[in-house]
Each structure stands twice: as C-alpha cells, then as structure tokens.
Design a protein around this motif. Structure first.
Motif, PDB file in Angstrom:
ATOM      1  N   LYS A  14      91.514 -31.944  28.105  1.00 51.42           N
ATOM      2  CA  LYS A  14      92.536 -32.866  28.611  1.00 51.42           C
ATOM      3  C   LYS A  14      91.905 -34.203  28.956  1.00 51.42           C
ATOM      4  N   GLY A  65     100.410 -36.250  37.947  1.00 50.84           N
ATOM      5  CA  GLY A  65      99.077 -35.742  37.632  1.00 50.84           C
ATOM      6  C   GLY A  65      99.141 -34.453  36.821  1.00 50.84           C
ATOM      7  N   ASP A  92      96.925 -32.095  33.808  1.00 51.52           N
ATOM      8  CA  ASP A  92      95.968 -31.015  34.109  1.00 51.52           C
ATOM      9  C   ASP A  92      96.669 -29.663  33.950  1.00 51.52           C
ATOM     10  N   LYS A 142      92.409 -36.120  43.840  1.00 52.66           N
ATOM     11  CA  LYS A 142      93.239 -36.388  42.668  1.00 52.66           C
ATOM     12  C   LYS A 142      92.666 -35.772  41.399  1.00 52.66           C
TER      13      LYS A 142
END
Ligand code: ADP
Ligand code: ASP
Ligand code: MG
Length: 468
Positions: free
Chosen positions: A6, A210, A213, A268
C-alpha cells in the motif's frame, strides 16, 4: 512471496514520486505476486471534502475553479510519472472523464443544497479514482503487465455505514479471489484504489479516513498473502510522531495489539481498524519508508518483542477531541442513569473514546470526537428534558487533546503512572481527566490542546524513548 503493498498519499504526492513507486512495485513484482493499493495524491481527499461543503452551501463558482485545479494537479502528475506519450494520453482520458463526472456530482449537491454521508463518500472516492490510473500507467511505462480496479470492482463489499464502513469479509474474500487471483497467476499486477469500496447494492462507501491501510489488509486476508507492506514517508512506527519530537526512534517490532493501540491514539502511520483482519489471519505487516527502501521498517506480528522490558514504548496524541461532562445528583447509586447517557450517545452514532467516573458518582466525563460535540450536547439536553432529574447539567471543553503512553508491559506497572504524572506536573501542566484503557496497554489522560506537544515531548524524554 505473495504481497500487498500500500502506498499512502505521501508516497504518491507528485509525478516523480509515483514514478519511483511504480519502479518499486515493478521490481518486487519480478519475484513476488504483488498487489498494489494506492491512496489519493496527498491533500486531495481533504480538498474533495472542502469542495463538497462549498457545493452544499450552493457555491457553484467554487466548483469549476476546484475541478480545474484538480485536473491540472493530476495532469502534472501524469506528465511526471509516465514517459510514453501513448500511455499519458490513455491515462489523461480516464482522468478527464472522472473529473467531468465529479463536476456533475458537485453541481447536483449544489442544486439540492444537501450533502449526505452517502454523497460525501461518492465525492471522496474520486481521490483514489484519480490516483490509481496514474500508478497503473506508470507501472505499464516500466513494461510490466498491470490492470487497475476500484475497490468496488476488485470485490470489496462493505456494510452501509457510509464514511466508516467495514467489510463483509466472507463475501469480499469470495469476490476478490475470483477477480484478482487469475491476474496474479498470469503475473499481472493489480492496482487497487485504497479507501473506497461499495455496499451490497453497489453504492460507493469509504472505510474511514486513512482507510487505504484497511483496504490493504482486507485484500491481504482475502488473498491470503504472506505479508502486507504499508509504504509511507517515515521509516516505520516510531516512539512518537517524528514531526513533534525529531529524536523519535523507529520501533523495529510491535504486536498487533500495541500497533492498534497506537493507531487508536493518533499514530497516523496506521488506520485503527486495519489490523483487525490481519491479526485474526496472523499475517505480518511491515511499515516501510518509500524514500528509504533499504530500511526494513517496523514489523507487526502476534507477539510483542520478548526481550523488551521497558513498560512504556511510545507516546501518542489525539487532537480534534472534546471532553463532555455530565452531572446529575440522582446519578448516585442509580446504575440505569449511566445506561441512559450511553444509550443516548450510542443511538446518535457518538462513539465514546474515554470514560472516567467521579468517586461521588455525580459526574461522568467522556472524550468524544470534537466534530460530534454539538450533536452530543443537543441530544443529551433532549434526554434531560424527557427524563428530568437524571441529568442536571452538561458541560464541555472543546480545546483538549488526549495523550496516551503505550506499551505491552504497562499491565500493572504502577510506577509508570506516577512517573508520567509527576513529569507533567513538574512542567506546570494541568491534567483534566485520567482514564485506564480497557486493554491495560496504555495510560491516557486529557490536557488542554495547547499543552499537548509539550506533554508528548516531556514523556518521550522522561522514559528515554529516543534511546535504544
Ligand atoms: P500516508 O499518506 O502514508 O498514509 P500518513 O500521513 O497517514 O501517511 O501517516 C504517516 C505520518 O504519521 C508520518 O508522516 C508521521 O508524521 C505521522 N505519525 C504520527 N505518529 C507517528 C508514529 N508514532 N510513528 C510514525 N509516524 C507517525
Ligand atoms: N485518501 C484517504 C484519506 O486521506 C485514504 C488514505 O489516505 O488512506 O483519508
Ligand atoms: Mg495514512
């Protein structure tokens, strides 16, 4: 090996970066079955959210200006990432079509004047829908075989919790295997958009900010890969955010539980729910630096590092939170009054991140996301009117941050709490609330947001976290 890789927004921020990423993918794909997951170009998701708010406020002028800038940003990236003119043209056509579609959607929102969670997800999905074709083109430009997919087309099916959806893992596994496995057999590299998927009716959903992930780990589990690699702009998971404390040190190894705890508390580097699927399937994760591929990064597995004795491993801060205090004389000895408070919050989709109850039982303090504060107060006030007596007052502080000290060896380590609190007290900083994390992997407390950075620095120093 079979690998999901990723690449976060920070790794695909510009044409040159995308070219570099495509080189990495192509290189690893020579000896490994490789699936690439890509985020939107850095900053794009935020700009899409902002554009959707402008549209909601019927600011039609802003739409054209926005889509023009967005198109220019991606056209620049195409030129920087891809050398072949034919491939550039192919990707530019896809990009122009997507931007035109986005413009229509924003115009629609503008005329209706309404932005729902569903339409916001649709708007946000364009970030990844624009980045993935460029990465795909750049990999093709490196003479490798590749095909790009949206999360939906790759077969990721979620519930309908728009903005924060979770996958239906059995169905997803079936579809993803059916769609991607034949490509891997033929050495074709699938490039999949992170963050976005679809519900059972095919309507676009997103899996939370986010969330690329999470997409990566969902695909890792569905395809039973050997590892999942999360490429980002730092060497791995660090003892704290290196942007706050430059002496932060990379942690070579963490357990799923520790890494999840850090993600929940604002590191993060990882989406908080991303580790759920892989920890159940026992698939190792590596966090690696796109700009420093020689570095092995942080390895996340089931067990914590056995030889590490120190209690505190890392310190993290969550900003954008608020503290909510609920008072009521009749709460004393009335267990159903707590139930009422949490019931009101739960029914209104407000997740409580931290709870602390005063010994007198006349007050509960809670930490929630700052953006939900208005909704929380108004709904508690309605409940107060309906069930007069249980709650007598609701107050809030919206300028706070949560600081968490994290480590698997914190369980029952009494000295740690006193060390933290005396260090903070010595700096003259007031602690607003303390809570025991349910996992006992962390000690967390609330301070005024303006003191947050100083507190993180103090704890990092007090526990010598920067020294190996
Ligand atoms: P990406 O675009 O790759 O997903 P993010 O911005 O989501 O990148 O996450 C990486 C950033 O997380 C780093 O640049 C760093 O500033 C921040 N961060 C915060 N806490 C930590 C931590 N404990 N370890 C590593 N990075 C952290
Ligand atoms: N682009 C999405 C976001 O900014 C997902 C991600 O970057 O992981 O939240
Ligand atoms: Mg991220």
């Amino acid at each position: 090996m079979k690998l999901v890789m990723k690449f976060g927004g920070t790794s695909v921020g510009s044409g040159a970066n995308i070219r570099h990423v495509a080189g990495l993918v192509t290189e690893y794909a020579k000896n490994n079955k490789t699936i690439a997951v890509v985020s939107a170009l850095s900053g794009v998701t935020n700009s899409l959210i902002e554009a959707s708010y402008h549209a909601q406020r019927s600011n039609e002028k802003h739409i054209q200006a926005f889509t023009k800038t967005l198109l220019a940003k991606h056209t620049d990236a195409i030129k920087g990432a891809i050398t072949s003119e034919a491939i550039q043209k192919e990707v530019t056509e896809i990009t122009e079509k997507s931007v035109a579609e986005l413009e229509k959607i924003l115009t629609g929102i503008c005329y209706i004047g309404e932005l729902t969670a569903k339409s916001k997800d649709y708007v946000m999905s364009f970030g990844e829908r624009l980045s993935a074709p460029i990465v795909w083109g750049a990999i093709k430009d490196h003479n490798a075989q590749t095909q790009w997919f949206t999360g939906k087309d790759a077969g990721i099916v979620t519930d309908s919790n728009f903005g924060d959806a979770d996958p239906l893992m059995n169905y997803t596994t079936h579809l993803v295997q059916e769609r991607l496995e034949p490509l891997l057999e033929k050495n074709i590299i699938p490039v999949v958009t992170g963050f976005i998927a679809a519900n059972q009716d095919g309507i676009v959903t997103t899996v939370g900010r986010g969330g690329s992930d999470y997409t990566a780990t969902i695909l890792g589990v569905a395809l039973q890969t050997d590892e999942v690699w999360i490429w980002t702009d730092v060497d791995g998971i660090m003892t704290t955010d290196p942007k706050i404390v430059p002496s932060a040190r990379m942690l070579p190894q963490l357990s799923y539980q520790e890494a999840t705890e850090m993600a929940i508390f604002g590191a993060k580097a990882m989406h908080p729910r991303a580790l759920g699927p892989v920890s159940r399937a026992d698939i190792p994760i590596r966090i690696r630096n796109t700009n420093n591929p020689k570095n092995p990064g942080t390895l996340i597995t089931k067990e914590s590092q056995a030889d590490v004795k120190e209690a505190a491993k890392a310190v993290a801060m969550i900003k954008d939170v608020a503290m909510l205090n609920v008072y009521g004389a009749t709460m004393v000895g009335a267990p159903d009054s707590y139930a009422k408070v949490f019931d009101v919050l739960g029914k209104n989709g407000i997740n409580v991140m931290m709870i602390s109850v005063a010994a007198s039982e006349a007050n509960i303090s809670m930490v929630i996301k700052r953006e939900l504060l208005g909704r929380a107060i108004s709904n508690l006030e309605i409940a107060l009117q309906e069930h007069g007596g249980i709650i007598s007052e609701v107050t809030a502080e919206d300028d706070v941050a949560v600081i968490a000290t994290i480590g698997a060896n914190m369980k029952g380590a009494l000295g740690v709490a006193s060390k933290i609190f005396s260090a903070v007290a010595k700096k003259g900083i007031n602690i607003r609330m303390i809570a025991q994390g349910s996992s006992e992997l962390n000690i967390s407390f609330v301070v005024k947001e303006k003191d947050g950075i100083a507190v993180v620095q103090t704890i990092h120093e007090e526990f010598n976290l920067g020294k190996p």
